[in-house]
Design a protein around this motif. Structure first.
Motif, PDB file in Angstrom:
ATOM      1  N   ILE A 104       0.828  -1.212   0.000  1.00 40.08           N
ATOM      2  CA  ILE A 104       0.000   0.000   0.000  1.00 40.08           C
ATOM      3  C   ILE A 104       0.859   1.257   0.000  1.00 40.08           C
ATOM      4  O   ILE A 104       0.465   2.299  -0.537  1.00 40.08           O
ATOM      5  CB  ILE A 104      -0.962  -0.020   1.208  1.00 40.08           C
ATOM      6  N   ILE A 105       2.040   1.185   0.559  1.00 41.66           N
ATOM      7  CA  ILE A 105       2.943   2.326   0.615  1.00 41.66           C
ATOM      8  C   ILE A 105       3.592   2.606  -0.741  1.00 41.66           C
ATOM      9  O   ILE A 105       3.775   3.767  -1.140  1.00 41.66           O
ATOM     10  CB  ILE A 105       4.040   2.082   1.683  1.00 41.66           C
ATOM     11  N   GLU A 106       3.937   1.560  -1.478  1.00 38.88           N
ATOM     12  CA  GLU A 106       4.786   1.675  -2.670  1.00 38.88           C
ATOM     13  C   GLU A 106       4.313   2.725  -3.670  1.00 38.88           C
ATOM     14  O   GLU A 106       5.065   3.617  -4.066  1.00 38.88           O
ATOM     15  CB  GLU A 106       4.892   0.308  -3.353  1.00 38.88           C
ATOM     16  N   GLY A 107       3.065   2.641  -4.097  1.00 36.93           N
ATOM     17  CA  GLY A 107       2.561   3.570  -5.101  1.00 36.93           C
ATOM     18  C   GLY A 107       2.494   4.997  -4.599  1.00 36.93           C
ATOM     19  O   GLY A 107       2.727   5.953  -5.358  1.00 36.93           O
ATOM     20  N   GLN A 108       2.189   5.162  -3.321  1.00 35.62           N
ATOM     21  CA  GLN A 108       2.118   6.507  -2.754  1.00 35.62           C
ATOM     22  C   GLN A 108       3.475   7.202  -2.825  1.00 35.62           C
ATOM     23  O   GLN A 108       3.564   8.394  -3.127  1.00 35.62           O
ATOM     24  CB  GLN A 108       1.674   6.444  -1.296  1.00 35.62           C
ATOM     25  N   VAL A 109       4.530   6.454  -2.537  1.00 37.40           N
ATOM     26  CA  VAL A 109       5.875   7.027  -2.519  1.00 37.40           C
ATOM     27  C   VAL A 109       6.398   7.259  -3.929  1.00 37.40           C
ATOM     28  O   VAL A 109       6.941   8.322  -4.243  1.00 37.40           O
ATOM     29  CB  VAL A 109       6.837   6.114  -1.719  1.00 37.40           C
ATOM     30  N   THR A 110       6.220   6.265  -4.814  1.00 37.43           N
ATOM     31  CA  THR A 110       6.822   6.359  -6.149  1.00 37.43           C
ATOM     32  C   THR A 110       6.020   7.246  -7.098  1.00 37.43           C
ATOM     33  O   THR A 110       6.603   7.946  -7.927  1.00 37.43           O
ATOM     34  CB  THR A 110       6.983   4.965  -6.769  1.00 37.43           C
ATOM     35  N   VAL A 111       4.702   7.239  -6.975  1.00 37.36           N
ATOM     36  CA  VAL A 111       3.866   7.999  -7.911  1.00 37.36           C
ATOM     37  C   VAL A 111       3.439   9.346  -7.326  1.00 37.36           C
ATOM     38  O   VAL A 111       3.559  10.385  -7.985  1.00 37.36           O
ATOM     39  CB  VAL A 111       2.618   7.186  -8.326  1.00 37.36           C
ATOM     40  N   LEU A 112       2.937   9.335  -6.097  1.00 37.81           N
ATOM     41  CA  LEU A 112       2.448  10.572  -5.482  1.00 37.81           C
ATOM     42  C   LEU A 112       3.545  11.345  -4.765  1.00 37.81           C
ATOM     43  O   LEU A 112       3.310  12.473  -4.315  1.00 37.81           O
ATOM     44  CB  LEU A 112       1.304  10.250  -4.504  1.00 37.81           C
ATOM     45  N   LYS A 113       4.722  10.734  -4.630  1.00 35.93           N
ATOM     46  CA  LYS A 113       5.882  11.378  -3.997  1.00 35.93           C
ATOM     47  C   LYS A 113       5.619  11.747  -2.540  1.00 35.93           C
ATOM     48  O   LYS A 113       6.150  12.741  -2.033  1.00 35.93           O
ATOM     49  CB  LYS A 113       6.313  12.628  -4.785  1.00 35.93           C
ATOM     50  N   ARG A 114       4.822  10.952  -1.855  1.00 41.54           N
ATOM     51  CA  ARG A 114       4.621  11.161  -0.428  1.00 41.54           C
ATOM     52  C   ARG A 114       5.838  10.665   0.345  1.00 41.54           C
ATOM     53  O   ARG A 114       6.544   9.761  -0.108  1.00 41.54           O
ATOM     54  CB  ARG A 114       3.382  10.400   0.054  1.00 41.54           C
ATOM     55  N   ASP A 117       6.733   8.124   5.836  1.00 42.68           N
ATOM     56  CA  ASP A 117       5.936   8.229   7.063  1.00 42.68           C
ATOM     57  C   ASP A 117       4.484   8.573   6.757  1.00 42.68           C
ATOM     58  O   ASP A 117       3.558   7.981   7.328  1.00 42.68           O
ATOM     59  CB  ASP A 117       6.532   9.294   7.999  1.00 42.68           C
ATOM     60  N   GLU A 118       4.280   9.519   5.850  1.00 40.12           N
ATOM     61  CA  GLU A 118       2.925   9.906   5.471  1.00 40.12           C
ATOM     62  C   GLU A 118       2.207   8.741   4.788  1.00 40.12           C
ATOM     63  O   GLU A 118       1.034   8.467   5.064  1.00 40.12           O
ATOM     64  CB  GLU A 118       2.978  11.113   4.525  1.00 40.12           C
ATOM     65  N   ALA A 119       2.921   8.053   3.900  1.00 43.46           N
ATOM     66  CA  ALA A 119       2.337   6.917   3.190  1.00 43.46           C
ATOM     67  C   ALA A 119       1.986   5.789   4.150  1.00 43.46           C
ATOM     68  O   ALA A 119       0.950   5.121   3.996  1.00 43.46           O
ATOM     69  CB  ALA A 119       3.300   6.419   2.115  1.00 43.46           C
ATOM     70  N   LYS A 120       2.832   5.583   5.158  1.00 45.51           N
ATOM     71  CA  LYS A 120       2.571   4.523   6.135  1.00 45.51           C
ATOM     72  C   LYS A 120       1.321   4.838   6.959  1.00 45.51           C
ATOM     73  O   LYS A 120       0.495   3.960   7.217  1.00 45.51           O
ATOM     74  CB  LYS A 120       3.777   4.354   7.058  1.00 45.51           C
ATOM     75  N   LYS A 121       1.172   6.094   7.370  1.00 48.71           N
ATOM     76  CA  LYS A 121      -0.021   6.485   8.138  1.00 48.71           C
ATOM     77  C   LYS A 121      -1.289   6.268   7.322  1.00 48.71           C
ATOM     78  O   LYS A 121      -2.303   5.774   7.827  1.00 48.71           O
ATOM     79  CB  LYS A 121       0.100   7.954   8.558  1.00 48.71           C
ATOM     80  N   LYS A 122      -1.215   6.646   6.047  1.00 47.94           N
ATOM     81  CA  LYS A 122      -2.364   6.444   5.156  1.00 47.94           C
ATOM     82  C   LYS A 122      -2.676   4.953   5.024  1.00 47.94           C
ATOM     83  O   LYS A 122      -3.838   4.535   5.081  1.00 47.94           O
ATOM     84  CB  LYS A 122      -2.035   7.035   3.775  1.00 47.94           C
ATOM     85  N   ALA A 123      -1.634   4.145   4.847  1.00 47.98           N
ATOM     86  CA  ALA A 123      -1.814   2.705   4.697  1.00 47.98           C
ATOM     87  C   ALA A 123      -2.434   2.094   5.945  1.00 47.98           C
ATOM     88  O   ALA A 123      -3.328   1.233   5.857  1.00 47.98           O
ATOM     89  CB  ALA A 123      -0.475   2.047   4.385  1.00 47.98           C
ATOM     90  N   GLU A 124      -1.981   2.516   7.103  1.00 43.61           N
ATOM     91  CA  GLU A 124      -2.513   1.971   8.363  1.00 43.61           C
ATOM     92  C   GLU A 124      -3.993   2.303   8.520  1.00 43.61           C
ATOM     93  O   GLU A 124      -4.797   1.456   8.948  1.00 43.61           O
ATOM     94  CB  GLU A 124      -1.705   2.523   9.536  1.00 43.61           C
TER      95      GLU A 124
END
Length: 246
Positions: A104-114, A117-124
């Motif tokens: 769940i984190i991967e796309g947020q970081v690579t595509v949305l550039k989050r 930490d932010e991506a992990k909170k969203k995933a949780e």
């Protein structure tokens, strides 16, 4: 929200979509039904540009893209549409070497550039939403099919799409696992998520859809409310289909 005009798609001599027109309003759930080979999945894949149409036009929000056999989309045009859509496949398509939360984190970081930490909170938050908070550090092979599909839904939602596209999301599941996935989709519908769902589950279509679309042979035969489609259709082909599938 999304407007499809005169959409055409062919693979060689096989003409799959034939001038399809479809409008989906914001906050509504549209369910597409029809026999196998009618073009349902191809229509969905064209909306996400996994398949590039041969003709017609797609408008999603502020983005309008026109298609023709001689036109190639730029990467910017493709991304402009894809960033607004989330796709959930019947085969889950999770990364097998990543944990649930990293899927769940991967796309947020690579595509949305989050940030991570932010991506992990969203995933949780999303894992809690789909009832899988305790599976964050598990791998896909450790999950049931229903659990994997719920992770796939959370992954799609993590990208903050304007519309979610579901391609027969429960077709690979037994009835018990199907029910847990449909429960999540029903909750999203109640919350006003804009969704297009291709399914063979007529009970789901009756219960959740704002609009039901019946496709056959690459065209839309009929569309309307579940009440109209299931209880008051005057279309003979529609009646025969419903008599077979119940």
């Amino acid at each position: 929200m999304i407007n499809v005009k005169n959409l055409d798609k062919a693979f060689g001599d096989n003409h799959i979509l034939k001038s399809v027109n479809l409008q989906v309003n914001e906050g509504e759930t549209t369910v597409i039904i029809g026999p196998s080979g009618s073009g349902k999945t191809t229509l969905l894949r064209c909306m996400n540009l996994l398949e590039i149409p041969n003709g017609g036009e797609i408008t999603l929000g502020e983005v309008t893209l026109g298609f023709s056999k001689n036109k190639r989309l730029t990467e910017k045009e493709t991304i402009s549409l894809r960033k607004q859509t989330g796709m959930v496949f019947q085969g889950f398509n999770l990364f097998p070497h990543m944990t649930v939360i990293n899927n769940i984190i991967e796309g947020q970081v690579t595509v949305l550039k989050r940030s991570k930490d932010e991506a992990k909170k969203k995933a949780e938050l999303l894992l809690e939403k789909v009832g899988l908070a305790e599976k964050a550090n598990s791998y896909p092979y450790e999950l049931s099919g229903g659990q994997q599909q719920r992770v796939a839904i959370a992954r799609a939602m993590a990208m903050d799409p304007k519309i979610l596209l579901f391609d027969e999301p429960t077709s690979a599941l037994d009835p018990e696992l199907e029910a847990e996935v449909l429960k999540v989709i029903k909750e999203l519908a109640k919350e006003g998520m804009t969704m297009i769902v291709v399914t063979h589950n007529m009970n789901f279509a009756r219960d959740v859809a704002n609009k039901v679309v019946f496709m056959e042979d690459g065209i839309i035969i009929q569309e309307g409310t579940p009440e109209k489609i299931f209880n008051h259709t005057e279309n003979d082909r529609m009646k025969r289909f419903l008599n077979i599938v119940g």
